[in-house]
Design an enzyme around this catalytic site. Structure first.
Site, mmCIF file in Angstrom:
data_model
loop_
_atom_site.group_PDB
_atom_site.id
_atom_site.type_symbol
_atom_site.label_atom_id
_atom_site.label_comp_id
_atom_site.label_asym_id
_atom_site.label_seq_id
_atom_site.Cartn_x
_atom_site.Cartn_y
_atom_site.Cartn_z
ATOM 1 N N ILE A 1 -32.974 4.831 -3.959
ATOM 2 C CA ILE A 1 -34.015 5.563 -4.697
ATOM 3 C C ILE A 1 -33.794 5.402 -6.203
ATOM 4 C CG2 ILE A 1 -35.208 7.767 -4.974
ATOM 5 C CD1 ILE A 1 -34.011 8.598 -2.235
ATOM 6 N N ASN B 1 -21.773 2.667 -2.652
ATOM 7 C CA ASN B 1 -22.804 2.390 -1.632
ATOM 8 C C ASN B 1 -23.953 1.581 -2.231
ATOM 9 O OD1 ASN B 1 -23.719 2.628 1.069
ATOM 10 N ND2 ASN B 1 -25.195 4.179 0.441
ATOM 11 N N PHE C 1 -28.928 11.099 -8.933
ATOM 12 C CA PHE C 1 -28.991 10.610 -7.547
ATOM 13 C C PHE C 1 -27.597 10.435 -6.944
ATOM 14 C CE2 PHE C 1 -32.825 8.540 -9.442
ATOM 15 C CZ PHE C 1 -33.792 9.061 -8.594
ATOM 16 N N SER D 1 -32.651 17.573 -0.627
ATOM 17 C CA SER D 1 -32.975 16.916 0.647
ATOM 18 C C SER D 1 -33.624 17.892 1.613
ATOM 19 C CB SER D 1 -31.673 16.404 1.260
ATOM 20 O OG SER D 1 -31.859 16.020 2.587
ATOM 21 N N TYR E 1 -23.072 17.380 4.762
ATOM 22 C CA TYR E 1 -23.965 16.742 3.779
ATOM 23 C C TYR E 1 -25.037 17.730 3.324
ATOM 24 C CZ TYR E 1 -27.928 14.231 1.904
ATOM 25 O OH TYR E 1 -28.986 13.861 1.106
ATOM 26 N N LYS F 1 -25.755 19.644 -0.412
ATOM 27 C CA LYS F 1 -26.999 19.630 -1.191
ATOM 28 C C LYS F 1 -27.463 21.062 -1.478
ATOM 29 C CE LYS F 1 -27.576 15.382 -2.009
ATOM 30 N NZ LYS F 1 -27.739 14.834 -3.343
ATOM 31 N N ASN G 1 -38.324 11.875 4.162
ATOM 32 C CA ASN G 1 -37.677 10.632 4.617
ATOM 33 C C ASN G 1 -38.179 9.430 3.808
ATOM 34 O OD1 ASN G 1 -37.321 12.597 6.865
ATOM 35 N ND2 ASN G 1 -36.319 10.877 7.846
ATOM 36 N N LEU H 1 -33.565 5.249 10.548
ATOM 37 C CA LEU H 1 -34.461 4.517 11.448
ATOM 38 C C LEU H 1 -34.980 3.206 10.852
ATOM 39 C CD1 LEU H 1 -36.134 4.411 14.059
ATOM 40 C CD2 LEU H 1 -37.870 5.805 12.902
HETATM 41 P P1 NAD Z 1 -27.802 5.522 -2.054
HETATM 42 O O1 NAD Z 1 -26.500 5.657 -1.349
HETATM 43 O O2 NAD Z 1 -28.559 4.253 -1.912
HETATM 44 O O3 NAD Z 1 -27.605 5.822 -3.618
HETATM 45 C C1 NAD Z 1 -26.601 6.704 -4.101
HETATM 46 C C2 NAD Z 1 -25.866 5.975 -5.214
HETATM 47 O O4 NAD Z 1 -24.831 6.830 -5.734
HETATM 48 C C3 NAD Z 1 -25.185 4.688 -4.743
HETATM 49 O O5 NAD Z 1 -25.511 3.633 -5.614
HETATM 50 C C4 NAD Z 1 -23.695 5.017 -4.803
HETATM 51 O O6 NAD Z 1 -22.910 3.873 -5.072
HETATM 52 C C5 NAD Z 1 -23.670 6.057 -5.908
HETATM 53 N N1 NAD Z 1 -22.511 6.967 -5.834
HETATM 54 C C6 NAD Z 1 -22.023 7.593 -4.740
HETATM 55 N N2 NAD Z 1 -20.936 8.327 -5.067
HETATM 56 C C7 NAD Z 1 -20.757 8.163 -6.402
HETATM 57 C C8 NAD Z 1 -19.794 8.653 -7.326
HETATM 58 N N3 NAD Z 1 -18.790 9.474 -6.945
HETATM 59 N N4 NAD Z 1 -19.883 8.281 -8.612
HETATM 60 C C9 NAD Z 1 -20.883 7.444 -9.018
HETATM 61 N N5 NAD Z 1 -21.818 6.945 -8.187
HETATM 62 C C10 NAD Z 1 -21.751 7.312 -6.893
HETATM 63 O O7 NAD Z 1 -28.712 6.751 -1.612
HETATM 64 P P2 NAD Z 1 -30.252 7.037 -1.871
HETATM 65 O O8 NAD Z 1 -30.958 6.944 -0.571
HETATM 66 O O9 NAD Z 1 -30.736 6.262 -3.012
HETATM 67 O O10 NAD Z 1 -30.167 8.583 -2.245
HETATM 68 C C11 NAD Z 1 -30.160 9.017 -3.583
HETATM 69 C C12 NAD Z 1 -30.046 10.518 -3.603
HETATM 70 O O11 NAD Z 1 -31.125 11.083 -2.871
HETATM 71 C C13 NAD Z 1 -28.764 11.068 -2.984
HETATM 72 O O12 NAD Z 1 -28.348 12.171 -3.758
HETATM 73 C C14 NAD Z 1 -29.219 11.513 -1.608
HETATM 74 O O13 NAD Z 1 -28.417 12.552 -1.124
HETATM 75 C C15 NAD Z 1 -30.632 11.982 -1.897
HETATM 76 N N6 NAD Z 1 -31.535 11.928 -0.733
HETATM 77 C C16 NAD Z 1 -31.700 10.740 -0.060
HETATM 78 C C17 NAD Z 1 -32.569 10.693 1.042
HETATM 79 C C18 NAD Z 1 -32.743 9.428 1.843
HETATM 80 O O14 NAD Z 1 -33.164 9.515 2.992
HETATM 81 N N7 NAD Z 1 -32.474 8.244 1.292
HETATM 82 C C19 NAD Z 1 -33.269 11.846 1.432
HETATM 83 C C20 NAD Z 1 -33.073 13.026 0.704
HETATM 84 C C21 NAD Z 1 -32.216 13.050 -0.380
HETATM 85 C C1 WQD Z 2 -35.444 9.498 11.867
HETATM 86 C C2 WQD Z 2 -35.781 9.582 13.334
HETATM 87 C C3 WQD Z 2 -33.879 9.780 14.812
HETATM 88 C C4 WQD Z 2 -32.151 5.869 14.003
HETATM 89 C C5 WQD Z 2 -32.080 11.681 7.497
HETATM 90 C C6 WQD Z 2 -31.101 12.692 6.993
HETATM 91 C C7 WQD Z 2 -31.787 13.593 6.009
HETATM 92 C C8 WQD Z 2 -32.480 12.809 4.907
HETATM 93 C C9 WQD Z 2 -33.414 11.817 5.497
HETATM 94 C C10 WQD Z 2 -30.882 12.458 3.122
HETATM 95 C C11 WQD Z 2 -34.933 10.607 14.086
HETATM 96 C C12 WQD Z 2 -34.615 8.481 15.048
HETATM 97 C C13 WQD Z 2 -32.981 6.994 13.987
HETATM 98 C C14 WQD Z 2 -32.089 5.061 15.178
HETATM 99 C C15 WQD Z 2 -33.692 6.524 16.225
HETATM 100 N N1 WQD Z 2 -31.528 12.041 4.128
HETATM 101 N N2 WQD Z 2 -33.721 7.303 15.089
HETATM 102 N N3 WQD Z 2 -32.880 5.413 16.241
HETATM 103 O O1 WQD Z 2 -32.374 12.116 10.606
HETATM 104 O O2 WQD Z 2 -34.805 12.493 9.974
HETATM 105 O O3 WQD Z 2 -33.106 12.322 8.223
HETATM 106 O O4 WQD Z 2 -32.678 10.971 6.410
HETATM 107 O O5 WQD Z 2 -30.975 13.525 2.568
HETATM 108 O O6 WQD Z 2 -30.785 14.377 5.470
HETATM 109 O O7 WQD Z 2 -30.630 13.445 8.091
HETATM 110 O O8 WQD Z 2 -33.722 10.290 9.443
HETATM 111 O O9 WQD Z 2 -33.976 7.864 9.689
HETATM 112 O O10 WQD Z 2 -31.871 8.965 10.593
HETATM 113 O O11 WQD Z 2 -34.018 9.346 11.731
HETATM 114 O O12 WQD Z 2 -34.377 6.799 17.221
HETATM 115 O O13 WQD Z 2 -31.353 4.062 15.250
HETATM 116 O O14 WQD Z 2 -35.470 8.316 13.941
HETATM 117 O O15 WQD Z 2 -33.476 10.337 16.034
HETATM 118 O O16 WQD Z 2 -35.757 11.198 15.018
HETATM 119 P P1 WQD Z 2 -33.482 11.878 9.675
HETATM 120 P P2 WQD Z 2 -33.331 9.042 10.338
#
Ligand code: NAD
Ligand code: WQD
Length: 339
Positions: A16, A39, A84, A128, A152, A156, A182, A203
């Site tokens: 993101i 990551n 992030f 989240s 996790y 948050k 998501n 997913l």
């Molecule tokens: P991501 O893992 O791709 O990005 C997170 C970044 O933070 C990575 O580049 C990682 O290297 C860096 N990082 C981790 N620990 C660190 C540290 N100690 N110091 C410096 N950098 C560090 O994840 P994302 O999907 O881009 O998510 C970004 C943010 O959004 C996160 O805070 C995550 O919890 C939140 N979020 C993500 C989702 C999702 O589904 N992707 C959903 C809700 C919330």
């Molecule tokens: C979506 C759906 C699985 C993988 C997660 C985090 C949440 C937020 C968003 C960070 C579910 C199904 C998945 C697979 C499957 N992230 N699935 N086979 O669990 O809704 O949310 O991401 O903040 O905190 O929990 O997302 O993409 O893991 O799953 O059937 O191999 O897909 O059961 O129903 P989720 P997901």
């Protein structure tokens, strides 16, 4: 509004974060990133600069390293921070919970202290939908009670609570906590996308790797949920819609803490995602149904109306666009950024 500012983006090389950096640069902001690349790949930041046609300044550092953060704040006239940087895998958080609290809560606290020391008051925080936990409410509003069910999600929620407290005590702070549902998809160029390390937990990256032939078949976790096709329903949102909301949130910060859901308000099942990805890619995505994944809930869908009224924001891209863009990235980068 939309005055160009110098914005520090933690976790800027991540999924993101990298898309948000492109949007910020395109809107004229100067961007500084701090990422430890635990990551993510630095290649993502090269692609960001190429796409935006403008440079950014990147630091490799751990957020918990106060001296490193202080050096970044001292070197740049930072106006605002988008935070992030965090660990985000639910399963992993049950295996190494203290690491999650240390990075996600400790990292946020170190960042807030550095901001305070350098007179920076504006923050957008990544929260989240996972904080809602095992809810049965559809759709979810920001007033629904948080019930985090894993370290996790707890980390948050603790981040939000810390922000609520400091905003009450330090009235100069202006903070938005955005609860993403998501996020999916990729930049439409195919140059920037989601590149998880190891076996994807989520997913869509898993589906994309099946389509490109890196994995044999998708495991669908449960088809006996009380949903139209029996598989879980989620509110998938395009990563560029999420990125755009961050830019608007920066422009609209007010004193105190604002909490906003970022979702589309539309639910899609696991099988809807498989069908949309097959249509977008022209590839078949074989799957087999397995038992439910522990901790999954049947339906999680946002009520995004507060973000609409506060930011004038709503998601504009649908599941078809999310799958088409994710597929373009996967096809162009079959082994991710390392390829
Ligand atoms: P991501 O893992 O791709 O990005 C997170 C970044 O933070 C990575 O580049 C990682 O290297 C860096 N990082 C981790 N620990 C660190 C540290 N100690 N110091 C410096 N950098 C560090 O994840 P994302 O999907 O881009 O998510 C970004 C943010 O959004 C996160 O805070 C995550 O919890 C939140 N979020 C993500 C989702 C999702 O589904 N992707 C959903 C809700 C919330
Ligand atoms: C979506 C759906 C699985 C993988 C997660 C985090 C949440 C937020 C968003 C960070 C579910 C199904 C998945 C697979 C499957 N992230 N699935 N086979 O669990 O809704 O949310 O991401 O903040 O905190 O929990 O997302 O993409 O893991 O799953 O059937 O191999 O897909 O059961 O129903 P989720 P997901």
């Amino acid at each position: 509004m939309n005055t160009a500012r110098t914005v520090l983006v933690t976790g800027g090389a991540g999924f993101i974060g990298s898309h948000t950096c492109v949007e910020l640069l395109e809107r004229g902001h100067d961007v500084i990133t701090v990422d430890d690349h635990s990551n993510s790949s630095p290649v993502a930041l090269d692609r960001v600069q190429k796409l935006a046609g403008r440079p950014l300044t990147a630091y490799t550092a751990d957020l918990r390293d106060r001296a490193a953060l202080d050096a970044v704040f001292a070197a740049h006239p930072i106006d605002a921070v988008i935070h992030f940087g965090a660990k985000k895998a639910v399963n992993e958080s049950t295996e190494i919970p203290l690491e999650y609290f240390d990075v996600n809560v400790g990292g946020t606290s170190a960042l807030l202290r550095a901001m305070g020391a350098h007179g920076v008051h504006d923050l957008v925080f990544s929260s989240s939908c996972s904080i809602y936990g095992e809810t049965t409410r559809v759709p979810l509003t920001e007033s629904d009670p948080p019930r985090p069910t894993n370290p996790y999600a707890h980390s948050k929620w603790m981040g939000e609570q810390m922000l609520a407290d400091v905003c009450r005590l330090l009235p100069e702070l202006r903070v938005a906590a955005l609860r993403y549902f998501n996020p999916l998809g990729a930049h439409p160029s195919g140059d920037l996308g989601e590149d998880p390390t190891g076996v994807p937990n989520n997913l869509l990256p898993y589906v994309a790797q099946v389509a490109v032939g890196r994995r044999e078949r998708l495991r669908v976790f449960g088809d006996d949920y009380p949903t139209p096709d029996g598989t879980c329903v989620r509110d998938y949102i395009h990563v560029l819609d999420v990125a755009g909301a961050h830019c608007l949130a920066l422009d609209r910060l007010v004193e105190g803490l604002q909490v906003l859901n970022l979702g589309t308000g539309v639910g899609s099942s696991v099988l809807d995602v498989v069908a949309a990805f097959e249509a977008a890619s022209g590839c078949s995505v074989p799957y087999e149904v397995q038992g439910r994944r522990p901790g999954d809930v049947a339906v999680l869908v946002a009520d995004p109306s507060r973000a609409e009224s506060v930011l004038g924001w709503h998601a504009t891209r649908d599941l078809t666009a999310m799958c088409a863009d994710a597929w373009r990235f996967q096809r162009a980068n079959p082994a991710g950024y390392a390829g």
